[in-house]
Design a protein around this motif. Sequence first.
Motif, PDB file in Angstrom:
ATOM      1  N   PRO A 103       0.842  -1.177   0.000  1.00 56.16           N
ATOM      2  CA  PRO A 103       0.000   0.000   0.000  1.00 56.16           C
ATOM      3  C   PRO A 103       0.879   1.229   0.000  1.00 56.16           C
ATOM      4  CG  PRO A 103       0.153  -0.912   2.177  1.00 56.16           C
ATOM      5  CD  PRO A 103       0.864  -1.853   1.266  1.00 56.16           C
ATOM      6  N   ASP A 105       0.443   4.229   1.376  1.00 58.95           N
ATOM      7  CA  ASP A 105       0.506   5.214   2.429  1.00 58.95           C
ATOM      8  C   ASP A 105       0.985   4.623   3.738  1.00 58.95           C
ATOM      9  OD1 ASP A 105      -3.075   5.275   2.481  1.00 58.95           O
ATOM     10  OD2 ASP A 105      -1.629   3.733   2.156  1.00 58.95           O
ATOM     11  N   TYR A 131      -1.689  -6.440   5.695  1.00 53.55           N
ATOM     12  CA  TYR A 131      -3.153  -6.413   5.620  1.00 53.55           C
ATOM     13  C   TYR A 131      -3.730  -7.708   6.182  1.00 53.55           C
ATOM     14  CZ  TYR A 131      -2.953  -2.356   2.495  1.00 53.55           C
ATOM     15  OH  TYR A 131      -2.761  -1.113   1.954  1.00 53.55           O
ATOM     16  N   ASN A 135      -5.074  -6.521  11.958  1.00 53.54           N
ATOM     17  CA  ASN A 135      -4.855  -5.088  11.776  1.00 53.54           C
ATOM     18  C   ASN A 135      -6.082  -4.356  11.271  1.00 53.54           C
ATOM     19  OD1 ASN A 135      -2.252  -5.214  12.557  1.00 53.54           O
ATOM     20  ND2 ASN A 135      -1.442  -5.505  10.496  1.00 53.54           N
ATOM     21  N   GLY A 168     -16.461   3.116  -1.489  1.00 55.00           N
ATOM     22  CA  GLY A 168     -15.599   4.166  -2.062  1.00 55.00           C
ATOM     23  C   GLY A 168     -14.122   3.857  -1.863  1.00 55.00           C
ATOM     24  N   THR A 169     -13.320   4.692  -2.458  1.00 58.53           N
ATOM     25  CA  THR A 169     -11.876   4.474  -2.417  1.00 58.53           C
ATOM     26  C   THR A 169     -11.295   4.631  -0.998  1.00 58.53           C
ATOM     27  OG1 THR A 169      -9.806   5.130  -3.440  1.00 58.53           O
ATOM     28  CG2 THR A 169     -11.342   6.905  -2.982  1.00 58.53           C
ATOM     29  N   GLY A 170     -10.295   3.813  -0.705  1.00 58.83           N
ATOM     30  CA  GLY A 170      -9.561   3.952   0.556  1.00 58.83           C
ATOM     31  C   GLY A 170     -10.316   3.531   1.800  1.00 58.83           C
ATOM     32  N   LEU A 171     -11.316   2.652   1.643  1.00 59.06           N
ATOM     33  CA  LEU A 171     -12.113   2.289   2.822  1.00 59.06           C
ATOM     34  C   LEU A 171     -11.823   0.883   3.349  1.00 59.06           C
ATOM     35  CD1 LEU A 171     -15.589   3.832   1.887  1.00 59.06           C
ATOM     36  CD2 LEU A 171     -13.769   4.806   3.274  1.00 59.06           C
ATOM     37  N   HIS A 175      -7.650  -4.275   1.757  1.00 62.69           N
ATOM     38  CA  HIS A 175      -7.159  -4.800   3.035  1.00 62.69           C
ATOM     39  C   HIS A 175      -7.908  -6.094   3.383  1.00 62.69           C
ATOM     40  CE1 HIS A 175      -5.615  -3.696   7.283  1.00 62.69           C
ATOM     41  NE2 HIS A 175      -6.049  -4.952   7.306  1.00 62.69           N
ATOM     42  N   ILE A 300      -9.032   3.256  14.334  1.00 67.65           N
ATOM     43  CA  ILE A 300      -7.976   2.971  13.364  1.00 67.65           C
ATOM     44  C   ILE A 300      -6.692   3.713  13.740  1.00 67.65           C
ATOM     45  CG2 ILE A 300      -7.292   3.334  10.946  1.00 67.65           C
ATOM     46  CD1 ILE A 300     -10.280   2.685  10.244  1.00 67.65           C
ATOM     47  N   VAL A 329     -10.058   6.275   4.915  1.00 67.31           N
ATOM     48  CA  VAL A 329      -9.037   5.786   5.842  1.00 67.31           C
ATOM     49  C   VAL A 329      -7.631   6.031   5.285  1.00 67.31           C
ATOM     50  CG1 VAL A 329      -8.218   3.778   7.118  1.00 67.31           C
ATOM     51  CG2 VAL A 329     -10.654   4.051   6.657  1.00 67.31           C
TER      52      VAL A 329
HETATM   53  N1  LIG Z   1     -11.015  -0.810   9.120  1.00 66.60           N
HETATM   54  C1  LIG Z   1      -9.724  -0.603   8.873  1.00 66.60           C
HETATM   55  N2  LIG Z   1      -8.806  -0.902   9.812  1.00 66.60           N
HETATM   56  C2  LIG Z   1      -7.490  -0.683   9.587  1.00 66.60           C
HETATM   57  N3  LIG Z   1      -6.999  -0.137   8.452  1.00 66.60           N
HETATM   58  C3  LIG Z   1      -7.872   0.176   7.493  1.00 66.60           C
HETATM   59  C4  LIG Z   1      -9.266  -0.032   7.644  1.00 66.60           C
HETATM   60  N4  LIG Z   1      -9.890   0.386   6.535  1.00 66.60           N
HETATM   61  C5  LIG Z   1      -8.933   0.837   5.704  1.00 66.60           C
HETATM   62  N5  LIG Z   1      -7.710   0.701   6.276  1.00 66.60           N
HETATM   63  C6  LIG Z   1      -6.420   1.102   5.690  1.00 66.60           C
HETATM   64  O1  LIG Z   1      -6.679   2.172   4.774  1.00 66.60           O
HETATM   65  C7  LIG Z   1      -5.852   2.053   3.630  1.00 66.60           C
HETATM   66  C8  LIG Z   1      -6.717   2.005   2.391  1.00 66.60           C
HETATM   67  O2  LIG Z   1      -7.449   0.782   2.371  1.00 66.60           O
HETATM   68  P1  LIG Z   1      -7.606  -0.123   1.054  1.00 66.60           P
HETATM   69  O3  LIG Z   1      -6.426   0.026   0.155  1.00 66.60           O
HETATM   70  O4  LIG Z   1      -7.979  -1.488   1.492  1.00 66.60           O
HETATM   71  O5  LIG Z   1      -8.836   0.626   0.387  1.00 66.60           O
HETATM   72  P2  LIG Z   1      -9.740   0.226  -0.846  1.00 66.60           P
HETATM   73  O6  LIG Z   1     -11.127   0.287  -0.354  1.00 66.60           O
HETATM   74  O7  LIG Z   1      -9.266  -1.038  -1.453  1.00 66.60           O
HETATM   75  O8  LIG Z   1      -9.465   1.452  -1.820  1.00 66.60           O
HETATM   76  P3  LIG Z   1      -9.272   1.488  -3.431  1.00 66.60           P
HETATM   77  O9  LIG Z   1     -10.600   1.187  -4.001  1.00 66.60           O
HETATM   78  O10 LIG Z   1      -8.832   2.904  -3.681  1.00 66.60           O
HETATM   79  O11 LIG Z   1      -8.233   0.471  -3.774  1.00 66.60           O
HETATM   80  C9  LIG Z   1      -5.026   0.802   3.821  1.00 66.60           C
HETATM   81  O12 LIG Z   1      -3.763   1.163   4.314  1.00 66.60           O
HETATM   82  C10 LIG Z   1      -5.783   0.007   4.874  1.00 66.60           C
HETATM   83  O13 LIG Z   1      -4.924  -0.782   5.656  1.00 66.60           O
END
Ligand SMILES: Nc1ncnc2c1ncn2[C@@H]1O[C@H](COP(=O)(O)OP(=O)(O)OP(=O)(O)O)[C@@H](O)[C@H]1O
Length: 463
Positions: A103, A105, A131, A135, A168-171, A175, A300, A329
């Motif tokens: 990831p 970030d 992931y 966590n 949505g993105t980043g949620l 993970h 988080i 997130v």
């Molecule tokens: N509930 C959670 N607990 C811990 N970390 C989280 C949680 N939700 C998101 N994260 C963290 O937020 C970051 C973004 O999550 P992730 O890449 O899974 O998003 P996504 O929904 O797949 O986004 P995209 O569609 O943009 O790929 C990751 O570093 C992930 O570990």
Amino acid sequence: MIQGAMSESDPVSLAWAEIRAGLRRDCGARTFDGWLKPIRLAGHDLDAGVIELVLPSQFMASWVESNYAERLALAWRSMLPAIRHVHIRAGDVAGDAAAQTAPLDIPATETAVAPEPEPQANGGAALDARYTFDNFVVGKANDVAYNAARTVAEGGQLAFNPLFFHGGTGLGKTHLMHAIGHEYRRRHPGAAVIYMSAEKFMFEFVSAMRSKDTLAFKSRLRSADLLMIDDVQFIAGKDSTQEEFFHTMNEIISAGKRLVISADRSPQDLEGIEGRILSRLSWGLVADVNPADFELRLGIITKKLEGMPQVSVPQDVAMFLARRIQANVRELEGALNRVIAYAMLTGRPIDVDFVSETLADQLRASTRRITIDEIQRKVSDHFCIRQAEMTSARRAREVARPRQIAMYLAKQLTPRSLPEIGRRFGGRDHTTVIHAVRQIEKLRKADAEIDADVRLLMRQLEG
Ligand SMILES: Nc1ncnc2c1ncn2[C@@H]1O[C@H](COP(=O)(O)OP(=O)(O)OP(=O)(O)O)[C@@H](O)[C@H]1O
């Protein structure tokens, strides 16, 4: 002297993680994945103001140098003002395989500290070691998705197949998928687990078609015990890829293997995806991953800080971040990384003032605009009075006090001027607003119940 290996939470790695997240946001997935993602942070010399970046080939290094050198230099300078030169070269990219899917970030993808990729039978991308279910913080926004993920990972009889995540993105969808992969593998050593983005699926399928060798591609995917395809919206409008995808889905499901798919929206909203794929998706379990609420955001942050015992972040700062960074997130993690990196560099303690200063731009951008109308509605609901009392002339205590609270909140949570707030509260004078603000400030100190009401309303209004 150029230093090499860095630890997870050294300021340069944190800054780099943040810069990569920004590049991904700004440049789009295609450019990012093709050219920028392979860049590795090879070393730094902060005294001399030098950062060294490497790419796996001379060709890529030259391309990045001519197209992105300036942008990279600016990005570094905005994170670490001491940086004067960003050196880009070709070289040995240690830890590359792991970093390719890491990831953006979260630091620790760099050089010698990159986590070893797990062996990935049958292709696909390696699972990211960070992931895991351990966590992942569970809250109202994601508990259905989390429980479904656990069920798939445990490997017992499934009442649904496929499992489809959307949100949505980043949620946290990616993970969760990686966490399923780890857990399933732990329980079924030797099982074939394939995780792949839909974009990679498309790319590999098209390459296989070009070289007239689709058979190997098909049998590789169909041999999976657990197949996970991320971000399926990418194949919208790609007819032949969708055809192949549909057959892959069918084969996996009818063989009783597990299928997990994600997209950024629900099946009904996935435009450009064939109806038969959508109906297959809807037969399974459709679980949405919603934006995290305040409690989840705080959870988080707390979880992330548990993994960094050397960093001291007071509780009010954690709450401040959770309250103010609401977008997703990924941004929340990015903000926290940035604060920690700055604090380490400047040696300043992390308090709310420091955070507001460090994240000024981000806070401005991510603050949701709260309207006076919203405040009036929320306060009236809370005190069970009609919203019309907010603008009425009545002075009875049971309406006057909530009205004062609403004026106070309007002053605290919106950029509106005192005269404007007065106008919106039934054409009152700005001195009435000043009086209300002072009154509530005084009451908050003297009366715990009023203070609790105001806090609750603020939290609800700020999301
Ligand atoms: N509930 C959670 N607990 C811990 N970390 C989280 C949680 N939700 C998101 N994260 C963290 O937020 C970051 C973004 O999550 P992730 O890449 O899974 O998003 P996504 O929904 O797949 O986004 P995209 O569609 O943009 O790929 C990751 O570093 C992930 O570990």
